[in-house]
Motif scaffolding. Structure first.
Motif, PDB file in Angstrom:
ATOM      1  N   UNK A  32      16.275  -7.107   4.710  1.00 56.36           N
ATOM      2  CA  UNK A  32      17.473  -6.897   3.900  1.00 56.36           C
ATOM      3  C   UNK A  32      17.487  -7.779   2.651  1.00 56.36           C
ATOM      4  N   UNK A  33      16.878  -8.966   2.768  1.00 56.97           N
ATOM      5  CA  UNK A  33      16.896  -9.907   1.642  1.00 56.97           C
ATOM      6  C   UNK A  33      15.933  -9.527   0.538  1.00 56.97           C
ATOM      7  N   UNK A  34      14.770  -9.022   0.893  1.00 55.34           N
ATOM      8  CA  UNK A  34      13.727  -8.816  -0.109  1.00 55.34           C
ATOM      9  C   UNK A  34      13.413  -7.363  -0.430  1.00 55.34           C
ATOM     10  N   UNK A  35      13.899  -6.423   0.350  1.00 56.77           N
ATOM     11  CA  UNK A  35      13.492  -5.034   0.178  1.00 56.77           C
ATOM     12  C   UNK A  35      14.680  -4.101   0.005  1.00 56.77           C
ATOM     13  N   UNK A  36      14.410  -2.981  -0.657  1.00 54.97           N
ATOM     14  CA  UNK A  36      15.398  -1.919  -0.736  1.00 54.97           C
ATOM     15  C   UNK A  36      15.481  -1.233   0.627  1.00 54.97           C
ATOM     16  N   UNK A  37      16.539  -0.477   0.830  1.00 49.54           N
ATOM     17  CA  UNK A  37      16.786   0.123   2.138  1.00 49.54           C
ATOM     18  C   UNK A  37      15.619   0.971   2.615  1.00 49.54           C
ATOM     19  N   UNK A  38      15.052   1.788   1.718  1.00 49.59           N
ATOM     20  CA  UNK A  38      13.938   2.654   2.120  1.00 49.59           C
ATOM     21  C   UNK A  38      12.664   1.852   2.381  1.00 49.59           C
ATOM     22  N   UNK A  39      12.560   0.648   1.794  1.00 48.94           N
ATOM     23  CA  UNK A  39      11.373  -0.177   2.000  1.00 48.94           C
ATOM     24  C   UNK A  39      11.417  -0.939   3.327  1.00 48.94           C
ATOM     25  N   UNK A  40      12.623  -1.130   3.853  1.00 48.19           N
ATOM     26  CA  UNK A  40      12.756  -1.835   5.125  1.00 48.19           C
ATOM     27  C   UNK A  40      12.016  -1.083   6.226  1.00 48.19           C
ATOM     28  N   UNK A  41      12.083   0.229   6.198  1.00 49.46           N
ATOM     29  CA  UNK A  41      11.382   1.045   7.197  1.00 49.46           C
ATOM     30  C   UNK A  41       9.873   0.868   7.077  1.00 49.46           C
ATOM     31  N   UNK A  42       9.387   0.677   5.856  1.00 43.05           N
ATOM     32  CA  UNK A  42       7.949   0.456   5.646  1.00 43.05           C
ATOM     33  C   UNK A  42       7.534  -0.888   6.231  1.00 43.05           C
ATOM     34  N   UNK A  43       8.362  -1.912   6.027  1.00 44.26           N
ATOM     35  CA  UNK A  43       8.069  -3.219   6.620  1.00 44.26           C
ATOM     36  C   UNK A  43       8.080  -3.123   8.138  1.00 44.26           C
ATOM     37  N   UNK A  44       9.051  -2.422   8.694  1.00 47.39           N
ATOM     38  CA  UNK A  44       9.141  -2.254  10.144  1.00 47.39           C
ATOM     39  C   UNK A  44       7.869  -1.590  10.677  1.00 47.39           C
ATOM     40  N   UNK A  45       7.395  -0.593   9.972  1.00 42.45           N
ATOM     41  CA  UNK A  45       6.158   0.091  10.368  1.00 42.45           C
ATOM     42  C   UNK A  45       4.967  -0.854  10.301  1.00 42.45           C
ATOM     43  N   UNK A  46       4.920  -1.690   9.252  1.00 40.41           N
ATOM     44  CA  UNK A  46       3.821  -2.643   9.097  1.00 40.41           C
ATOM     45  C   UNK A  46       3.820  -3.653  10.235  1.00 40.41           C
ATOM     46  N   UNK A  76       0.826  -1.211   0.000  1.00 43.91           N
ATOM     47  CA  UNK A  76       0.000   0.000   0.000  1.00 43.91           C
ATOM     48  C   UNK A  76       0.857   1.257   0.000  1.00 43.91           C
ATOM     49  N   UNK A  77       2.141   1.124   0.345  1.00 44.88           N
ATOM     50  CA  UNK A  77       3.011   2.299   0.457  1.00 44.88           C
ATOM     51  C   UNK A  77       4.209   2.282  -0.486  1.00 44.88           C
ATOM     52  N   UNK A  78       4.458   1.122  -1.097  1.00 43.97           N
ATOM     53  CA  UNK A  78       5.592   1.035  -2.019  1.00 43.97           C
ATOM     54  C   UNK A  78       5.358  -0.098  -3.003  1.00 43.97           C
ATOM     55  N   UNK A  79       5.885   0.062  -4.209  1.00 39.67           N
ATOM     56  CA  UNK A  79       5.713  -0.961  -5.235  1.00 39.67           C
ATOM     57  C   UNK A  79       6.680  -2.109  -4.992  1.00 39.67           C
ATOM     58  N   UNK A  80       6.149  -3.336  -5.129  1.00 38.46           N
ATOM     59  CA  UNK A  80       6.969  -4.536  -4.990  1.00 38.46           C
ATOM     60  C   UNK A  80       6.781  -5.413  -6.216  1.00 38.46           C
ATOM     61  N   UNK A  81       7.881  -5.868  -6.783  1.00 43.05           N
ATOM     62  CA  UNK A  81       7.784  -6.832  -7.875  1.00 43.05           C
ATOM     63  C   UNK A  81       7.116  -8.096  -7.359  1.00 43.05           C
ATOM     64  N   UNK A  82       6.442  -8.805  -8.252  1.00 45.33           N
ATOM     65  CA  UNK A  82       5.686  -9.986  -7.836  1.00 45.33           C
ATOM     66  C   UNK A  82       6.562 -11.000  -7.112  1.00 45.33           C
ATOM     67  N   UNK A  83       7.764 -11.276  -7.667  1.00 42.94           N
ATOM     68  CA  UNK A  83       8.619 -12.270  -7.043  1.00 42.94           C
ATOM     69  C   UNK A  83       9.113 -11.815  -5.674  1.00 42.94           C
ATOM     70  N   UNK A  84       9.341 -10.513  -5.508  1.00 40.37           N
ATOM     71  CA  UNK A  84       9.756  -9.973  -4.219  1.00 40.37           C
ATOM     72  C   UNK A  84       8.626 -10.083  -3.198  1.00 40.37           C
ATOM     73  N   UNK A  85       7.405  -9.743  -3.629  1.00 38.50           N
ATOM     74  CA  UNK A  85       6.252  -9.813  -2.726  1.00 38.50           C
ATOM     75  C   UNK A  85       5.996 -11.247  -2.289  1.00 38.50           C
ATOM     76  N   UNK A  86       6.077 -12.185  -3.231  1.00 42.56           N
ATOM     77  CA  UNK A  86       5.838 -13.588  -2.895  1.00 42.56           C
ATOM     78  C   UNK A  86       6.921 -14.138  -1.974  1.00 42.56           C
ATOM     79  N   UNK A  87       8.172 -13.786  -2.253  1.00 43.10           N
ATOM     80  CA  UNK A  87       9.264 -14.234  -1.398  1.00 43.10           C
ATOM     81  C   UNK A  87       9.170 -13.653  -0.009  1.00 43.10           C
ATOM     82  N   UNK A  88       8.815 -12.374   0.074  1.00 41.17           N
ATOM     83  CA  UNK A  88       8.648 -11.702   1.362  1.00 41.17           C
ATOM     84  C   UNK A  88       7.544 -12.367   2.169  1.00 41.17           C
ATOM     85  N   UNK A  89       6.439 -12.686   1.512  1.00 39.15           N
ATOM     86  CA  UNK A  89       5.318 -13.302   2.225  1.00 39.15           C
ATOM     87  C   UNK A  89       5.690 -14.687   2.743  1.00 39.15           C
TER      88      UNK A  89
END
Length: 220
Positions: free
Chosen positions: A194-208, A152-165
């Motif tokens: 660190x494995x699935x997200x860019x540096x600025x996206x890590x903060x978004x995951x932390x917030x989630x 909802x806050x940043x674009x994720x490639x399909x493979x990145x989103x699936x791997x993250x999940x």
């Protein structure tokens, strides 16, 4: 390919039928089965029972001298107790009283008969450590929720989103089944970011993650 196939098969196992309750207790007359209304719905996945909350209750029940088996229904709203043939009114009363302390109330009359029939159908009942499968499902629900928050806050490639999940689901599964500590879980989250997200996206995951595992008002 082999790794992917194993992952697919393992995921599919979550939804295979468990050993039939009806098969296990077919020899037990219905007067040796009691069913209790239980407040064990999973707050993070409201369509299923809470494996981590119900597991110690079921295992403790089966340590009682009068109890043969203890089961939870998939919805987390019923506990079924199969009594040993030698159990009597006094030993059963002790167990019923202890369950009442856990806010589990014995059913009687028509609701009890309907619940016993449902239990004997053998569909959607989990015994003891089998409730870990509910925890696995809960972990997948939580992981999907967190990924949607990130997306909802940043674009994720399909493979990145699936791997993250998948990675988040595995971390929560291990935590809910007590295979890792809370500290190990937090460390795993950092590695996942660190494995699935860019540096600025890590903060978004932390917030989630910090928003909690329960659904927010605008979430399922």
């Amino acid at each position: 390919m082999k790794t992917q196939l194993i992952a697919i098969l393992a995921s599919g196992l979550l939804y295979l039928p468990l050993a039939s309750a009806a098969e296990d207790v077919a020899a037990a007359p219905t007067d040796r089965i009691s069913v209790f209304k239980a407040p064990l719905v999973c707050p993070a996945a409201r369509q299923i029972g809470c494996g981590s909350a119900s597991k110690p209750i079921l295992l403790e029940l089966e340590h009682q001298p009068s109890v043969l088996e203890a089961w939870l229904n998939r919805a987390g709203t019923r506990i079924a107790v199969v009594w040993k043939p030698e159990s009597d009114a006094s030993t059963r009363y002790k167990v019923v009283a202890e369950l009442k302390e856990d806010r589990a109330i014995e059913l009687d009359g028509k609701p009890r008969d309907e619940a016993v029939n449902d239990f004997l159908s053998g569909k959607g009942w989990y015994r003891g450590a089998d409730v870990d499968r509910l925890s696995e499902e809960e972990a997948h629900v939580i992981a999907a929720r967190l990924v949607r928050r990130v997306q909802a806050k940043t674009a994720l490639a399909k493979d990145k989103a699936e791997g993250l999940q998948r990675a988040l689901a595995d971390a929560y599964r291990q935590r809910l089944t007590n295979k890792i500590s809370r500290e190990q879980e937090l460390s795993r989250f950092q590695d996942i970011g660190r494995e699935y997200l860019a540096k600025d996206q890590v903060a978004i995951l932390k917030e989630a993650i910090e928003a909690g595992v329960l659904p927010l008002p605008n979430e399922q």
